[in-house]
Design a protein around this motif. Structure first.
Motif, short mmCIF file in Angstrom:
data_model
loop_
_atom_site.label_atom_id
_atom_site.label_comp_id
_atom_site.label_asym_id
_atom_site.label_seq_id
_atom_site.Cartn_x
_atom_site.Cartn_y
_atom_site.Cartn_z
N ASN A 40 0.82 -1.21 0.00
CA ASN A 40 0.00 0.00 0.00
C ASN A 40 0.86 1.26 0.00
O ASN A 40 0.55 2.23 -0.70
N ALA A 41 1.93 1.26 0.78
CA ALA A 41 2.82 2.42 0.83
C ALA A 41 3.51 2.63 -0.52
O ALA A 41 3.62 3.77 -0.99
N GLN A 42 3.97 1.56 -1.15
CA GLN A 42 4.63 1.69 -2.44
C GLN A 42 3.67 2.19 -3.51
O GLN A 42 4.04 3.03 -4.35
N LYS A 43 2.44 1.72 -3.49
CA LYS A 43 1.45 2.19 -4.47
C LYS A 43 1.20 3.69 -4.28
O LYS A 43 1.14 4.45 -5.25
N LYS A 44 1.04 4.10 -3.05
CA LYS A 44 0.77 5.52 -2.75
C LYS A 44 1.95 6.38 -3.19
O LYS A 44 1.77 7.43 -3.82
N THR A 45 3.16 5.95 -2.86
CA THR A 45 4.34 6.72 -3.22
C THR A 45 4.55 6.75 -4.73
O THR A 45 4.91 7.78 -5.29
#
Length: 145
Positions: A40-45
């Motif tokens: 989720n963090a990688q997608k957001k970033t």
């Protein structure tokens, strides 16, 4: 890119693993919980950092976790990119999602790096560990601790 975690506290994690006290399914739940946070963090970033002709959101959507892999030296879960290729208007061949991610992460001549993976991993480190701890604590509670 693999998710890694460590547990500090009541028990030494290596002792638990060596003693077989921590069931495989609990370790798997811990890995999956951490990987979910990281994905989720990688997608957001990726959505906020990536620019240029490939910044359509397809790369961010392609970030996914794999299944837990078991080896002699432990367990791991891979976070990577779904296979898929994107063809730019002037590109002689389609470019894979993984290649686009690599070029963005590390840059190339004339293109500075956009380390969206590194930034995401650093930003979500504590949350990923907490997610694993939550699964670990659920198991401890089920054992009466």
């Amino acid at each position: 890119w693999m998710a890694r975690f460590s547990v500090d506290g009541l028990f030494d994690f290596d002792e638990l693993l060596n003693a077989g006290a921590l069931p495989n399914d609990v370790m798997d739940k811990m890995l999956h919980a951490s990987a979910d946070v990281i994905v989720n963090a990688q997608k957001k970033t990726a959505k906020s950092i990536l620019r240029g002709k490939y910044a359509t959101g397809r790369l961010a959507a392609s970030i996914t976790k794999g299944r837990v892999r078991r080896a002699k030296d432990g367990r791991s879960i891979e976070i990577g990119f779904k296979s898929g290729r994107v063809r730019g208007k002037k590109e002689p061949r389609p470019t894979s999602n993984a290649e686009i991610a690599f070029l963005n992460e590390y840059g190339k001549r004339g293109q500075p790096p956009r380390p969206f993976i590194q930034q995401a991993n650093e930003q979500c480190r504590e949350k990923a560990i907490e997610a694993a701890e939550t699964e670990y604590n659920k198991w401890l509670e089920s054992m009466g601790f």
